[in-house]
Design a protein around this motif. Structure first.
Motif, PDB file in Angstrom:
ATOM      1  N   ASP A  76       0.844  -1.203   0.000  1.00 47.70           N
ATOM      2  CA  ASP A  76       0.000   0.000   0.000  1.00 47.70           C
ATOM      3  C   ASP A  76       0.875   1.247   0.000  1.00 47.70           C
ATOM      4  O   ASP A  76       0.640   2.204  -0.758  1.00 47.70           O
ATOM      5  CB  ASP A  76      -0.919  -0.007   1.221  1.00 47.70           C
ATOM      6  N   LEU A  77       1.896   1.262   0.875  1.00 51.56           N
ATOM      7  CA  LEU A  77       2.827   2.399   0.913  1.00 51.56           C
ATOM      8  C   LEU A  77       3.626   2.506  -0.380  1.00 51.56           C
ATOM      9  O   LEU A  77       3.873   3.607  -0.895  1.00 51.56           O
ATOM     10  CB  LEU A  77       3.784   2.238   2.103  1.00 51.56           C
ATOM     11  N   TRP A  78       4.041   1.352  -0.899  1.00 48.90           N
ATOM     12  CA  TRP A  78       4.841   1.296  -2.128  1.00 48.90           C
ATOM     13  C   TRP A  78       4.090   1.931  -3.299  1.00 48.90           C
ATOM     14  O   TRP A  78       4.627   2.760  -4.027  1.00 48.90           O
ATOM     15  CB  TRP A  78       5.182  -0.171  -2.408  1.00 48.90           C
ATOM     16  N   GLU A  79       2.846   1.541  -3.462  1.00 51.14           N
ATOM     17  CA  GLU A  79       2.070   2.056  -4.598  1.00 51.14           C
ATOM     18  C   GLU A  79       1.670   3.514  -4.402  1.00 51.14           C
ATOM     19  O   GLU A  79       1.476   4.243  -5.371  1.00 51.14           O
ATOM     20  CB  GLU A  79       0.824   1.185  -4.805  1.00 51.14           C
ATOM     21  N   GLU A  80       1.531   3.948  -3.134  1.00 54.68           N
ATOM     22  CA  GLU A  80       1.125   5.332  -2.874  1.00 54.68           C
ATOM     23  C   GLU A  80       2.276   6.316  -3.056  1.00 54.68           C
ATOM     24  O   GLU A  80       2.081   7.424  -3.585  1.00 54.68           O
ATOM     25  CB  GLU A  80       0.572   5.438  -1.445  1.00 54.68           C
ATOM     26  N   HIS A  81       3.481   5.912  -2.656  1.00 50.69           N
ATOM     27  CA  HIS A  81       4.579   6.881  -2.590  1.00 50.69           C
ATOM     28  C   HIS A  81       5.665   6.685  -3.664  1.00 50.69           C
ATOM     29  O   HIS A  81       6.472   7.597  -3.859  1.00 50.69           O
ATOM     30  CB  HIS A  81       5.225   6.842  -1.203  1.00 50.69           C
ATOM     31  N   VAL A  82       5.701   5.531  -4.291  1.00 47.21           N
ATOM     32  CA  VAL A  82       6.642   5.365  -5.404  1.00 47.21           C
ATOM     33  C   VAL A  82       5.877   5.671  -6.695  1.00 47.21           C
ATOM     34  O   VAL A  82       4.896   4.997  -6.998  1.00 47.21           O
ATOM     35  CB  VAL A  82       7.220   3.928  -5.458  1.00 47.21           C
ATOM     36  N   PRO A  83       6.275   6.679  -7.431  1.00 40.37           N
ATOM     37  CA  PRO A  83       5.523   7.081  -8.634  1.00 40.37           C
ATOM     38  C   PRO A  83       5.319   5.916  -9.601  1.00 40.37           C
ATOM     39  O   PRO A  83       6.206   5.093  -9.799  1.00 40.37           O
ATOM     40  CB  PRO A  83       6.414   8.174  -9.252  1.00 40.37           C
ATOM     41  N   SER A  84       4.131   5.866 -10.189  1.00 42.71           N
ATOM     42  CA  SER A  84       3.807   4.776 -11.120  1.00 42.71           C
ATOM     43  C   SER A  84       4.726   4.787 -12.339  1.00 42.71           C
ATOM     44  O   SER A  84       5.017   3.738 -12.917  1.00 42.71           O
ATOM     45  CB  SER A  84       2.345   4.888 -11.573  1.00 42.71           C
ATOM     46  N   SER A  85       5.181   5.984 -12.730  1.00 39.09           N
ATOM     47  CA  SER A  85       6.088   6.068 -13.884  1.00 39.09           C
ATOM     48  C   SER A  85       7.394   5.314 -13.612  1.00 39.09           C
ATOM     49  O   SER A  85       7.998   4.741 -14.512  1.00 39.09           O
ATOM     50  CB  SER A  85       6.397   7.528 -14.207  1.00 39.09           C
ATOM     51  N   ILE A  86       7.813   5.316 -12.343  1.00 36.46           N
ATOM     52  CA  ILE A  86       9.028   4.584 -11.958  1.00 36.46           C
ATOM     53  C   ILE A  86       8.726   3.105 -11.790  1.00 36.46           C
ATOM     54  O   ILE A  86       9.459   2.239 -12.265  1.00 36.46           O
ATOM     55  CB  ILE A  86       9.611   5.170 -10.652  1.00 36.46           C
ATOM     56  N   ARG A  87       7.616   2.784 -11.108  1.00 38.52           N
ATOM     57  CA  ARG A  87       7.262   1.378 -10.880  1.00 38.52           C
ATOM     58  C   ARG A  87       7.050   0.621 -12.183  1.00 38.52           C
ATOM     59  O   ARG A  87       7.420  -0.552 -12.307  1.00 38.52           O
ATOM     60  CB  ARG A  87       5.994   1.294 -10.030  1.00 38.52           C
ATOM     61  N   ASP A  88       6.457   1.286 -13.181  1.00 39.60           N
ATOM     62  CA  ASP A  88       6.109   0.612 -14.431  1.00 39.60           C
ATOM     63  C   ASP A  88       7.162   0.783 -15.525  1.00 39.60           C
ATOM     64  O   ASP A  88       7.193   0.002 -16.479  1.00 39.60           O
ATOM     65  CB  ASP A  88       4.765   1.126 -14.959  1.00 39.60           C
ATOM     66  N   GLY A  89       7.996   1.801 -15.385  1.00 35.75           N
ATOM     67  CA  GLY A  89       8.910   2.088 -16.483  1.00 35.75           C
ATOM     68  C   GLY A  89      10.383   1.904 -16.196  1.00 35.75           C
ATOM     69  O   GLY A  89      11.193   1.833 -17.118  1.00 35.75           O
ATOM     70  N   ASP A  90      10.751   1.828 -14.916  1.00 39.07           N
ATOM     71  CA  ASP A  90      12.161   1.705 -14.566  1.00 39.07           C
ATOM     72  C   ASP A  90      12.528   0.235 -14.337  1.00 39.07           C
ATOM     73  O   ASP A  90      11.953  -0.426 -13.462  1.00 39.07           O
ATOM     74  CB  ASP A  90      12.461   2.507 -13.292  1.00 39.07           C
ATOM     75  N   PRO A  91      13.478  -0.321 -15.116  1.00 41.90           N
ATOM     76  CA  PRO A  91      13.843  -1.745 -14.974  1.00 41.90           C
ATOM     77  C   PRO A  91      14.333  -2.091 -13.567  1.00 41.90           C
ATOM     78  O   PRO A  91      14.041  -3.176 -13.053  1.00 41.90           O
ATOM     79  CB  PRO A  91      14.966  -1.923 -16.008  1.00 41.90           C
ATOM     80  N   LEU A  92      15.065  -1.166 -12.920  1.00 45.93           N
ATOM     81  CA  LEU A  92      15.566  -1.413 -11.572  1.00 45.93           C
ATOM     82  C   LEU A  92      14.410  -1.562 -10.585  1.00 45.93           C
ATOM     83  O   LEU A  92      14.402  -2.466  -9.740  1.00 45.93           O
ATOM     84  CB  LEU A  92      16.492  -0.269 -11.145  1.00 45.93           C
ATOM     85  N   ALA A  93      13.416  -0.697 -10.716  1.00 50.38           N
ATOM     86  CA  ALA A  93      12.256  -0.766  -9.824  1.00 50.38           C
ATOM     87  C   ALA A  93      11.462  -2.046 -10.060  1.00 50.38           C
ATOM     88  O   ALA A  93      10.992  -2.688  -9.111  1.00 50.38           O
ATOM     89  CB  ALA A  93      11.367   0.454 -10.046  1.00 50.38           C
ATOM     90  N   GLN A  94      11.295  -2.434 -11.318  1.00 47.77           N
ATOM     91  CA  GLN A  94      10.555  -3.661 -11.637  1.00 47.77           C
ATOM     92  C   GLN A  94      11.266  -4.891 -11.073  1.00 47.77           C
ATOM     93  O   GLN A  94      10.634  -5.800 -10.527  1.00 47.77           O
ATOM     94  CB  GLN A  94      10.408  -3.795 -13.152  1.00 47.77           C
ATOM     95  N   LYS A  95      12.584  -4.909 -11.203  1.00 49.70           N
ATOM     96  CA  LYS A  95      13.368  -6.034 -10.687  1.00 49.70           C
ATOM     97  C   LYS A  95      13.259  -6.104  -9.169  1.00 49.70           C
ATOM     98  O   LYS A  95      13.043  -7.191  -8.595  1.00 49.70           O
ATOM     99  CB  LYS A  95      14.822  -5.864 -11.117  1.00 49.70           C
ATOM    100  N   LEU A  96      13.392  -4.958  -8.513  1.00 57.76           N
ATOM    101  CA  LEU A  96      13.305  -4.921  -7.054  1.00 57.76           C
ATOM    102  C   LEU A  96      11.921  -5.353  -6.590  1.00 57.76           C
ATOM    103  O   LEU A  96      11.780  -6.132  -5.632  1.00 57.76           O
ATOM    104  CB  LEU A  96      13.613  -3.504  -6.553  1.00 57.76           C
ATOM    105  N   GLU A  97      10.874  -4.875  -7.265  1.00 52.95           N
ATOM    106  CA  GLU A  97       9.510  -5.231  -6.877  1.00 52.95           C
ATOM    107  C   GLU A  97       9.279  -6.734  -7.008  1.00 52.95           C
ATOM    108  O   GLU A  97       8.598  -7.346  -6.183  1.00 52.95           O
ATOM    109  CB  GLU A  97       8.500  -4.460  -7.730  1.00 52.95           C
ATOM    110  N   PHE A  98       9.858  -7.344  -8.043  1.00 51.26           N
ATOM    111  CA  PHE A  98       9.715  -8.794  -8.244  1.00 51.26           C
ATOM    112  C   PHE A  98      10.299  -9.550  -7.045  1.00 51.26           C
ATOM    113  O   PHE A  98       9.663 -10.445  -6.469  1.00 51.26           O
ATOM    114  CB  PHE A  98      10.427  -9.208  -9.529  1.00 51.26           C
ATOM    115  N   TYR A  99      11.499  -9.165  -6.644  1.00 50.25           N
ATOM    116  CA  TYR A  99      12.139  -9.854  -5.518  1.00 50.25           C
ATOM    117  C   TYR A  99      11.446  -9.538  -4.192  1.00 50.25           C
ATOM    118  O   TYR A  99      11.451 -10.372  -3.270  1.00 50.25           O
ATOM    119  CB  TYR A  99      13.622  -9.499  -5.453  1.00 50.25           C
TER     120      TYR A  99
END
Length: 666
Positions: A76-99
């Motif tokens: 809930d905190l992750w989706e609220e405070h980490v911008p969606s442009s970073i969560r969906d578009g940044d490979p580093l963020a996507q990799k971290l979210e997966f783990y």
């Protein structure tokens, strides 16, 4: 000026924000005072200290949720405070979210005292599975993440070798450190003054991105032109074939009515069919009234570049002098000679001319394959000169591209052993390794050499380099996978794979998602073949291989889907052994292996160029090493009997004709 005045308040606020961020305290006081004196309004901006305080609280809450395993609070905190442009578009963020999703999915397994609550664990696994099928599905084609798509289906991941790393003590602290660094970077970026952000967006970062996109565009245009040429040729051949077929159908209908087909009509049809292979004037001169002539020529026309005309034979060479200079000459002379001898093969006309060149090489034992002296031409594979080693490997690969050349090199296992030794030692020159792999792959069409490669443990070497396919050139990757498939067709090869079943299955499943689609049929072939071994099937089921395969069914084309369905059927088979498994004691040659192909890659990226007054190529051979007469094959053939089924522009001599691919495609 009017535009400046309209936005003056915002511009002044940007300057103030930057001065505050950079801690120019005195300058900021003077700036604010002067703005007040001149009546310049300043937009109110949120203080940096307040923003910093909020950021620290959010970071602290995220880390606390991570440590406690509170999955809902964290995301809930992750989706609220980490911008969606970073969560969906940044490979580093996507990799971290997966783990991070993996962390919460296995949290109870790692931190529960005794057996974890089944309901809570099932809920976490279900949440992870939903993530994989929705947002996480975008990463299913990435080799790094592919094994984890089987995690929800493995009964006890703690003891499974594929997930061993997740349950090591160091894994969670390392992930937490990556999370802390990421959050610090994200929230620092959100506090960055807008003035600095604007500068960066229009500065060096934009320039680098532009250069990268431009390079990608050039590469895409190059590939597009190549594919367009292929498409246009296929389309032209298709239209021509459809036209000829329609006329032949009309002719068949006419014969039912009693009308005769004239030789002139047959000849005109054949001229159209052979228009890309021979001159029309020559086609008109052939007597098609003789039974079987048209069909024979049509089959012969499958050999690319074959022309029904006299091709002059190349001058004979003094092979004794050639071999002497190849052994005792300077490294530069050796390189030029090896290059010239290779060019004689690669640039000669397929048919009589090429065959006579190869027969002369073999008849004079050019490579000293039958020599037992301490110094021989073959020893150039171990030369101290990188250029000489590479050019020797290229020449051997050229020999191996032709059926008679393979037969010459395969008389003993001496050449094979030298190539294997060089392959395992060569870590400096990519092209040398490529050509050695190319030769070995073509050798694997011959059963005795297949057996020797398996016994020498070449399968283990191939699996080792294929663990990191992104570090390999396309040529190396394709030939390595094709060679692995050929060796896995043998019972001895499958038994070798069974010794490291987990590793082999992981490597092959990773390769299924590789961006180079040329390797897919060979990966599928190797998988299908080794899954005939019960112990390998059992290992594949334990690691959730079926789920991984079904992920590719959703993404693949019709042919890929068809092959994977065969593999899944093999995976679920309960047979104790493969019913068509051949014996390793049977060393008869495959009737289908005698194919010729001469790749364009054999002459790519030449390392040496002649200097002013320096001889090279055919001119070097005919000036310094001319023999007494023109080389002759001792036999005259209008149409050569050896047929090439692959285009001379093809880069591979892959054995798609071997049994495994037949089983997959039939």
């Amino acid at each position: 000026m009017g535009d400046v005045l309209a936005h003056e308040s915002e511009l002044l606020a940007l300057v103030k924000e930057y001065l505050d961020f950079a801690e120019f305290e005195d300058t900021l006081k003077t700036f604010s005072k002067e703005c007040k004196i001149k009546g310049k309004p300043l937009s109110k901006t949120e203080g940096g200290s307040l923003r910093d305080s909020k950021s620290l609280v959010i970071q602290k809450d995220l880390i606390a949720a991570f440590d406690s395993g509170d999955q809902k609070v964290f995301f809930d905190l992750w989706e609220e405070h980490v911008p969606s442009s970073i969560r969906d578009g940044d490979p580093l963020a996507q990799k971290l979210e997966f783990y991070l999703h993996i962390h919460f999915a296995i949290y109870l397994l790692k931190h529960s005292v005794g057996r974890p609550d089944k309901e809570d664990l099932d809920e976490r696994i279900s949440y992870f599975k939903t993530y994989l099928e929705t947002k996480g599905a975008a990463l299913s084609q990435t080799t790094e993440f592919l094994p984890f798509y089987a995690l929800p289906f493995v009964p006890n991941p703690m003891v499974h070798p594929s997930f061993k790393e997740l349950f090591q003590d160091s894994w969670t602290p390392e992930l937490k450190l990556k999370l802390e660094k990421f959050l610090a970077l994200i929230f620092k970026a959100s506090n960055t003054p807008k003035l600095l952000t604007l500068y960066k967006e229009n500065g060096q970062s934009n320039k680098e991105m532009s250069q990268q996109l431009h390079q990608q565009l050039i590469e895409a245009e190059r590939r597009s032109m190549t594919y367009l040429k292929r498409y246009n040729k296929i389309q032209a051949d298709y239209h021509n074939l459809i036209g000829v077929t329609a006329e032949l159908v009309d002719s068949l209908e006419a014969t039912v009515s009693g009308k005769m087909i004239t030789p002139e009509y047959l000849q005109s049809v054949c001229v159209r069919l052979f228009s890309n292979q021979m001159r029309q004037s020559l086609a008109h001169s052939v007597d098609f009234t003789r039974p079987g002539t048209a069909s024979t020529m049509l089959r012969a026309s499958l050999a690319p570049g074959r022309k029904l005309k006299d091709v002059p034979l190349l001058p004979s060479l003094d092979y004794e002098k050639l071999k002497k200079d190849l052994i005792w000459g300077s490294d530069r002379l050796k390189a030029f000679l090896l290059q010239a001898l290779r060019w004689r093969l690669t640039t000669s006309h397929p048919g009589e001319q090429r065959e006579t060149v190869l027969e002369a090489y073999i008849g004079n034992d050019l490579l000293d394959c039958h020599s037992h002296g301490q110094r021989s031409v073959l020893q150039l594979l171990h030369s101290k000169s990188e250029v000489v080693r590479q050019y020797m490997a290229r020449l051997i690969n050229a020999f191996a591209s032709l059926a008679e050349g393979r037969l010459y090199l395969a008389q003993t296992t001496r050449v094979l052993r030298m190539l294997e030794e060089r392959l395992k030692e060569e870590d400096e020159d990519v092209v040398t390794r490529e050509n050695i792999l190319g030769a070995l792959q073509k050798f694997s069409l011959r059963r005795p050499l297949q057996t020797a490669m398996i016994r020498d443990g070449l399968i283990f070497w191939l699996i080792d380099i294929l663990k990191d396919p992104d570090c390999l050139s396309d040529y190396t990757l394709e030939y390595s996978v094709a060679l692995l498939m050929n060796l896995c067709l043998r019972s001895a090869g499958k038994n070798m794979c069974a010794k490291v079943a987990g590793l082999v299955l992981k490597v092959l499943s990773d390769l299924l998602g590789h961006e180079n689609h040329e390797i897919q049929p060979y990966v599928n072939g190797a998988l299908y073949s080794i899954l005939s071994i019960p112990s390998i099937r059992e290992e594949a089921r334990a690691m959730g291989m079926e789920y991984v395969l079904r992920c590719f069914i959703k993404e693949g084309n019709a042919e890929m889907v068809r092959q994977i369905e065969f593999i899944i059927k093999q995976l679920n088979s309960e047979e104790l052994q493969d019913g068509v498994l051949e014996s390793d004691d049977d060393e008869e040659e495959d009737d289908e292996e005698d194919y010729d192909t001469m790749e364009a890659d054999l002459d790519k990226d030449e390392l040496i160029q002649p200097q002013l007054g320096e001889l090279s190529g055919e001119k070097l051979l005919t000036t310094e090493y001319l023999g007494m007469k023109a080389e002759s094959s001792g036999r005259i053939r209008w149409l050569p009997g050896t047929c090439s089924i692959l285009s001379p522009n093809s880069r591979r001599s892959i054995s798609a004709e071997l049994g495994i691919v037949h089983r997959l495609l039939d």
